[in-house]
Write an enzyme that holds these catalytic residues in place. Structure first.
Site, PDB file in Angstrom:
ATOM      1  N   HIS A 178       0.767  -1.245   0.000  1.00 50.71           N
ATOM      2  CA  HIS A 178       0.000   0.000   0.000  1.00 50.71           C
ATOM      3  C   HIS A 178       0.806   1.309   0.000  1.00 50.71           C
ATOM      4  CE1 HIS A 178      -3.510  -2.486   0.871  1.00 50.71           C
ATOM      5  NE2 HIS A 178      -2.802  -3.074   1.811  1.00 50.71           N
TER       6      HIS A 178
HETATM    7  C1  BDR Z   1      -3.045   0.877   5.206  1.00 48.58           C
HETATM    8  O1  BDR Z   1      -3.309   0.386   6.516  1.00 48.58           O
HETATM    9  C2  BDR Z   1      -2.102   0.048   7.154  1.00 48.58           C
HETATM   10  O2  BDR Z   1      -2.218  -1.197   7.796  1.00 48.58           O
HETATM   11  C3  BDR Z   1      -1.028   0.055   6.104  1.00 48.58           C
HETATM   12  O3  BDR Z   1       0.200   0.485   6.658  1.00 48.58           O
HETATM   13  C4  BDR Z   1      -1.551   1.010   5.072  1.00 48.58           C
HETATM   14  O4  BDR Z   1      -1.158   2.336   5.366  1.00 48.58           O
HETATM   15  C5  BDR Z   1      -3.707  -0.037   4.203  1.00 48.58           C
HETATM   16  O5  BDR Z   1      -5.080  -0.103   4.426  1.00 48.58           O
END
Ligand code: BDR
Ligand code: CA
Length: 312
Positions: free
Chosen positions: A241
Site C-alpha cells: 500500500h
Molecule cells: C493501510 O493500513 C495500514 O495497515 C497500512 O500500513 C496502510 O497504510 C492499508 O489499508
C-alpha cells in the site's frame, strides 16, 4: 534536458511493515524529493512503537531526516490497531536502536516549520491515520495557503479492508479524515482501488533479496515476513500500500487519476471511514481530491526494482 526541481516533502507514517518499505524507498528518491522530516502517528501499532520503528529505521538507513512523535490516539475514539504487522509493527524484523533521539516538537511543528521554509511548495505524504495532519490543519489554519498538496494512502472508491466499505487508515480516525477531506487543501487519494492491484510477485522478492545496500536489506526482511504470512496463513499475495502512494508523487505517469468530490463518512457499522466519490455530481460540490483509479502494475514493479538497484 530539463532538470526537475526536488519536491520538499514531509512524511507522516505509522510504521508498520509497508510504511517501512515506503520510507526506505523514499530515502532512495533523493533526485525527486527532499525529505524534510517524518512524523509518526498511532495506527498499525501504538505510537511508542510506530515512532521507535521509524527512528530506528531512518537511522539504520543513514538518513538524517528528523523524526517527530505525533498523536497517541485518534481524535475522538480509542485506537484500533491492525493485525497484520506483528506485535512490534515491523513483523519479526529487528533493527539496532537508533544512535540519536527524536526531534523536539510535535508533528504540527514539523509541518509548520517546513511549510514556512517552502511556502506554496511543501507536499505531504500521509500513509497512516490522518490524526497528525488534521491536528496540524486545525491548529495552524495558515497551513492551507502554504501546503501545495497532501497525498494520502487511504480510502477506496470501491470496497474496503476493515469493513466492506472502509479502509484501515481512514477507519482508524474518521473524524480526522473528515477534517482533511473538507480542509480545502489539494489532495491526492491513493486508495485500495490501486494499492491492492500490484501483488508482490516471488521473482520481484527474489531480486530485492539479492540487491545491495541497507534499503534493500531491510525491505527484503520485511517482504520475507509478508511472504511467510502468505505461505503460513494462506493470506493473499502481499500488498505494499504505502509505497504506492509514494509512487504517485515521484512517478505519477504510472497512474490514472480522476477528480471527484469525496465525502468522508464518520459513522456506521460498515460505513465508518468510508470514502464516497460523487460520480454523478449530486452534491454540486467542486472536486476535493484527485483520486488514483488505476495503476500500471508492471510499470510499478519496474520502478520498484530499479529504485532498489535490483535490476532486471
Ligand atoms: C493501510 O493500513 C495500514 O495497515 C497500512 O500500513 C496502510 O497504510 C492499508 O489499508
Ligand atoms: Ca501505513
Amino acid at each position: 534536458m530539463t532538470l526537475l526541481s526536488r519536491i520538499p516533502l514531509v512524511m507522516d507514517v505509522d510504521t508498520g511493515t509497508d510504511d517501512a518499505v515506503c520510507i526506505a524507498a523514499a530515502t532512495l528518491c533523493t533526485d525527486r524529493i527532499e525529505l524534510l522530516g517524518i512524523g509518526a502517528v498511532c495506527g498499525n501499532v501504538e505510537i511508542e512503537k510506530t515512532a521507535r520503528n521509524t527512528l530506528d529505521l531512518i537511522d539504520f538507513l543513514g538518513c538524517e531526516a528528523p523524526v517527530h512523535i505525533g498523536a497517541s490516539r485518534p481524535l475522538a475514539r480509542p485506537l484500533c490497531t491492525a493485525v497484520s504487522h506483528g506485535t512490534t509493527g515491523l513483523g519479526d524484523v529487528a533493527l539496532p536502536a537508533a544512535r540519536r533521539g527524536f526531534a523536539e516538537g510535535g508533528v504540527t511543528e514539523l509541518i509548520h516549520g517546513a511549510a514556512k521554509r517552502h511556502p506554496g511548495g511543501l507536499e505531504i505524504l500521509a500513509v497512516g491515520p490522518l490524526t497528525n495532519i488534521a491536528t496540524a490543519l486545525t491548529e495552524c489554519p495558515e497551513l492551507l495557503a502554504l501546503i501545495k498538496r497532501i497525498t494520502i494512502m487511504g480510502g477506496a472508491i470501491r470496497g474496503g479492508n476493515m469493513t466492506l466499505a472502509s479502509e484501515f487508515n481512514l477507519y482508524c480516525d474518521p473524524e480526522a479524515a473528515r477534517i482533511v477531506f473538507e480542509s480545502g487543501c489539494a489532495l491526492t487519494m491513493v486508495g485500495l482501488d490501486v494499492t491492492l492491484k500490484p501483488e508482490l510477485p516471488r521473482h520481484i522478492f527474489d531480486r530485492i533479496r539479492a540487491a545491495p545496500g541497507p534499503q534493500a536489506d531491510v525491505v527484503a526482511r520485511v517482504l520475507d515476513f509478508m511472504m511467510r504470512r502468505k505461505d503460513e496463513f494462506g493470506a493473499d499475495d502481499p500488498n505494499l500500500h504505502d509505497v504506492i502512494a509514494l509512487a504517485a508523487i515521484v512517478k505519477p505517469s504510472l497512474f490514472t487519476f480522476e477528480s471527484y468530490y469525496v465525502h468522508l463518512e464518520t459513522g456506521g457499522e460498515v460505513t465508518r471511514g468510508m470514502t464516497i466519490a460523487d460520480f454523478n455530481n449530486v452534491s454540486k460540490r467542486p472536486p476535493n481530491a484527485l483520486v488514483a483509479v488505476d495503476i500500471d502494475a508492471d510499470g510499478f514493479w519496474d520502478w520498484f526494482v530499479d529504485l532498489f538497484g535490483a535490476g532486471k
